[in-house]
Scaffold this active site. Structure first.
Site, PDB file in Angstrom:
ATOM      1  N   THR A 167       3.694   2.586   5.740  1.00 56.10           N
ATOM      2  CA  THR A 167       2.274   2.222   5.760  1.00 56.10           C
ATOM      3  C   THR A 167       1.524   3.210   6.639  1.00 56.10           C
ATOM      4  O   THR A 167       2.033   3.617   7.686  1.00 56.10           O
ATOM      5  CB  THR A 167       2.034   0.788   6.281  1.00 56.10           C
ATOM      6  OG1 THR A 167       0.631   0.638   6.570  1.00 56.10           O
ATOM      7  CG2 THR A 167       2.801   0.480   7.551  1.00 56.10           C
TER       8      THR A 167
ATOM      9  N   ARG B 232      -6.390  -1.529   8.170  1.00 62.76           N
ATOM     10  CA  ARG B 232      -6.422  -2.993   7.997  1.00 62.76           C
ATOM     11  C   ARG B 232      -6.833  -3.649   9.302  1.00 62.76           C
ATOM     12  O   ARG B 232      -7.829  -3.275   9.883  1.00 62.76           O
ATOM     13  CB  ARG B 232      -5.069  -3.516   7.480  1.00 62.76           C
ATOM     14  CG  ARG B 232      -4.888  -3.186   6.004  1.00 62.76           C
ATOM     15  CD  ARG B 232      -4.124  -4.268   5.291  1.00 62.76           C
ATOM     16  NE  ARG B 232      -2.703  -4.024   5.387  1.00 62.76           N
ATOM     17  CZ  ARG B 232      -1.790  -4.651   4.650  1.00 62.76           C
ATOM     18  NH1 ARG B 232      -2.153  -5.562   3.784  1.00 62.76           N
ATOM     19  NH2 ARG B 232      -0.520  -4.372   4.788  1.00 62.76           N
TER      20      ARG B 232
ATOM     21  N   ASP C   4       1.005  -0.695  11.506  1.00 60.06           N
ATOM     22  CA  ASP C   4       0.907  -2.087  11.952  1.00 60.06           C
ATOM     23  C   ASP C   4       2.202  -2.881  11.734  1.00 60.06           C
ATOM     24  O   ASP C   4       2.167  -4.043  11.343  1.00 60.06           O
ATOM     25  CB  ASP C   4      -0.268  -2.781  11.252  1.00 60.06           C
ATOM     26  CG  ASP C   4      -0.130  -2.782   9.735  1.00 60.06           C
ATOM     27  OD1 ASP C   4       0.748  -2.070   9.205  1.00 60.06           O
ATOM     28  OD2 ASP C   4      -0.893  -3.513   9.081  1.00 60.06           O
TER      29      ASP C   4
ATOM     30  N   ASP D 110      -0.961   2.411   8.295  1.00 63.72           N
ATOM     31  CA  ASP D 110      -1.657   1.630   9.335  1.00 63.72           C
ATOM     32  C   ASP D 110      -0.912   1.511  10.668  1.00 63.72           C
ATOM     33  O   ASP D 110      -1.505   1.083  11.652  1.00 63.72           O
ATOM     34  CB  ASP D 110      -1.931   0.209   8.818  1.00 63.72           C
ATOM     35  CG  ASP D 110      -2.725   0.208   7.516  1.00 63.72           C
ATOM     36  OD1 ASP D 110      -3.518   1.149   7.316  1.00 63.72           O
ATOM     37  OD2 ASP D 110      -2.556  -0.724   6.713  1.00 63.72           O
TER      38      ASP D 110
ATOM     39  N   ARG E  83       1.233  -4.966  -6.109  1.00 59.37           N
ATOM     40  CA  ARG E  83       1.382  -6.241  -5.418  1.00 59.37           C
ATOM     41  C   ARG E  83       1.785  -7.250  -6.487  1.00 59.37           C
ATOM     42  O   ARG E  83       1.438  -7.096  -7.656  1.00 59.37           O
ATOM     43  CB  ARG E  83       0.069  -6.599  -4.708  1.00 59.37           C
ATOM     44  CG  ARG E  83      -0.264  -5.547  -3.624  1.00 59.37           C
ATOM     45  CD  ARG E  83      -1.166  -6.057  -2.522  1.00 59.37           C
ATOM     46  NE  ARG E  83      -0.980  -5.271  -1.302  1.00 59.37           N
ATOM     47  CZ  ARG E  83      -1.634  -4.136  -1.020  1.00 59.37           C
ATOM     48  NH1 ARG E  83      -2.497  -3.632  -1.876  1.00 59.37           N
ATOM     49  NH2 ARG E  83      -1.422  -3.499   0.124  1.00 59.37           N
TER      50      ARG E  83
ATOM     51  N   GLY F 241       0.829  -1.211   0.000  1.00 57.76           N
ATOM     52  CA  GLY F 241       0.000   0.000   0.000  1.00 57.76           C
ATOM     53  C   GLY F 241       0.857   1.252   0.000  1.00 57.76           C
ATOM     54  O   GLY F 241       1.887   1.295   0.662  1.00 57.76           O
TER      55      GLY F 241
HETATM   56  P1  ADP Z   1       2.661  -4.802   2.603  1.00 58.40           P
HETATM   57  O1  ADP Z   1       4.093  -4.765   2.206  1.00 58.40           O
HETATM   58  O2  ADP Z   1       2.079  -3.441   2.722  1.00 58.40           O
HETATM   59  O3  ADP Z   1       2.420  -5.671   3.812  1.00 58.40           O
HETATM   60  P2  ADP Z   1       1.655  -6.929   0.871  1.00 58.40           P
HETATM   61  O4  ADP Z   1       1.423  -7.886   1.969  1.00 58.40           O
HETATM   62  O5  ADP Z   1       0.644  -6.826  -0.211  1.00 58.40           O
HETATM   63  O6  ADP Z   1       1.844  -5.425   1.387  1.00 58.40           O
HETATM   64  O7  ADP Z   1       3.067  -7.305   0.216  1.00 58.40           O
HETATM   65  C1  ADP Z   1       3.586  -6.576  -0.859  1.00 58.40           C
HETATM   66  C2  ADP Z   1       4.316  -7.491  -1.812  1.00 58.40           C
HETATM   67  O8  ADP Z   1       5.416  -8.114  -1.140  1.00 58.40           O
HETATM   68  C3  ADP Z   1       3.492  -8.653  -2.337  1.00 58.40           C
HETATM   69  O9  ADP Z   1       2.679  -8.311  -3.447  1.00 58.40           O
HETATM   70  C4  ADP Z   1       4.574  -9.648  -2.728  1.00 58.40           C
HETATM   71  O10 ADP Z   1       5.118  -9.341  -3.993  1.00 58.40           O
HETATM   72  C5  ADP Z   1       5.639  -9.404  -1.662  1.00 58.40           C
HETATM   73  N1  ADP Z   1       5.519 -10.425  -0.611  1.00 58.40           N
HETATM   74  C6  ADP Z   1       4.531 -10.566   0.296  1.00 58.40           C
HETATM   75  N2  ADP Z   1       4.717 -11.654   1.063  1.00 58.40           N
HETATM   76  C7  ADP Z   1       5.858 -12.223   0.625  1.00 58.40           C
HETATM   77  C8  ADP Z   1       6.599 -13.398   1.001  1.00 58.40           C
HETATM   78  N3  ADP Z   1       6.202 -14.202   1.987  1.00 58.40           N
HETATM   79  N4  ADP Z   1       7.739 -13.683   0.310  1.00 58.40           N
HETATM   80  C9  ADP Z   1       8.151 -12.881  -0.685  1.00 58.40           C
HETATM   81  N5  ADP Z   1       7.495 -11.771  -1.091  1.00 58.40           N
HETATM   82  C10 ADP Z   1       6.375 -11.445  -0.451  1.00 58.40           C
END
Ligand code: ADP
Length: 320
Positions: free
Chosen positions: A125, A171, A129, A127, A72, A11
């Site tokens: 972020t 979230r 969080d 959030d 993402r 995000g």
């Molecule tokens: P945030 O970083 O805000 O928590 P996301 O959870 O959507 O947002 O994660 C962003 C991106 O990071 C995902 O679209 C993916 O490409 C990558 N990502 C998330 N989880 C993993 C993981 N376990 N291993 C590798 N890359 C990851």
């Protein structure tokens, strides 16, 4: 490390541009080359990579969103995708990387580190969080935006003697809701970490507030609880008080970053570039107990945090 990449992932959040700017300029000052990766890990896998100069980040510190765009990317969650990402880095001479995002993005950053690309994460972020840090880039702007919007809702809510449910983002975390609850003097704050689902108790408090002569009743509801619209209908039916739900939504993610977000994001961005220049890898920059620090990524991802109980208790006392 000779050439570093920088990307924003997950995000978006106001202040990300200030962080990118600091990464670029401090890295260049330390004799490193910088490349911008567009659209997070998705852009990495598609080789959307641009050279960045000091002037590439001119006129950006005051802008919301992220000039590198964000996305993402499912493919990057697979070992094959991560391997491909590391190979693309090597192909472009990138041996260091700054990842600005949330926990998901940091999991990816940890993977890149283990594949030989020195990687540093920055918490971006709205959030708040992320467990290892008391501050995340964008939170301050988001709570200020939400606070101003809720002030406006309060005006009209008072005029019409209505009850208002305002849903804020976050979230599964209630930080934005808690801060707005205090800052806006909300009659009730519903946090995913605390709300027990006792709607009758909520309704009783609304009726009691009205008896005590309160002209409005603002309820801040966190995104993690949701269902603000149906909640408003049930409250109106039970109390006879006109009740409206407002979901603030994505407005909370945009806008010009506050002074705090610009300054903290700049400090964190500078620290990330410094860590890479020192040859460090697999670290997350954080703000803890009033200081800028860094943690091992896996260690940071294993930490947990909760709403500060004292803050929540104070919030409740201030409205009774
Ligand atoms: P945030 O970083 O805000 O928590 P996301 O959870 O959507 O947002 O994660 C962003 C991106 O990071 C995902 O679209 C993916 O490409 C990558 N990502 C998330 N989880 C993993 C993981 N376990 N291993 C590798 N890359 C990851």
């Amino acid at each position: 490390v000779k050439t570093i990449g920088v990307l924003t992932s997950g995000g978006d959040a106001p202040g990300m541009n200030a962080a990118i700017r600091a990464v670029v300029r401090v890295a260049i000052n330390k004799g490193l080359k910088v490349k911008g990766i567009m659209r997070g890990y998705a852009g990495l896998l598609e080789e959307e990579i641009v050279d960045m100069e000091s002037t590439s980040v001119s006129d950006t510190i005051n802008r919301g969103g992220t000039i590198l765009y964000t996305a993402r990317c499912k493919e990057f969650t697979t070992p094959e995708g991560q391997q491909k990402g590391a190979e693309i880095c090597r192909k472009h001479g990138i041996d260091g990387m700054v990842v600005i995002g949330g926990d998901g993005s940091f999991r990816g950053a940890g993977k890149l580190s283990s594949l030989g690309i020195n990687t540093i994460g920055l918490p971006g972020t709205i959030d708040l969080d992320i467990a290892c840090t008391d501050y995340t880039i964008g939170f301050d702007t988001a709570v200020n935006t939400a606070m101003e919007a809720i002030d406006k809702i309060r005006d009209t809510s008072t005029s019409h003697e209505r009850c208002s449910i305002v849903e804020v983002m976050g979230r599964n975390a209630g930080y934005i809701a808690l801060w707005c609850g205090i800052a806006n003097g909300a009659e009730d704050i519903l946090l995913p970490e605390r709300y027990d689902g006792d709607e009758q108790a909520l309704i009783n408090r609304i009726i009691d507030n009205r008896r005590r002569g309160k002209k409005h009743n603002i309820i801040i509801n966190a995104e993690g609880i949701g269902h603000s619209g149906s909640m408003a209908k049930r409250i109106e039916a039970a109390t006879g008080i006109e009740t409206r739900a407002t979901i603030l939504g994505h407005m909370q993610r945009g806008g010009t970053p506050t002074c705090k977000d610009r300054v903290y994001a700049s400090i964190m961005g500078a620290k990330a570039a410094e860590l890479l220049a020192e040859g460090k890898s697999n670290r997350l920059v954080a703000y803890k107990h009033g200081e800028f620090v860094d943690y091992d990524i896996q260690e940071a991802l294993n930490m947990s945090k909760d709403i500060p109980e004292e803050q929540y208790e104070i919030a409740k006392m201030l409205v009774r």
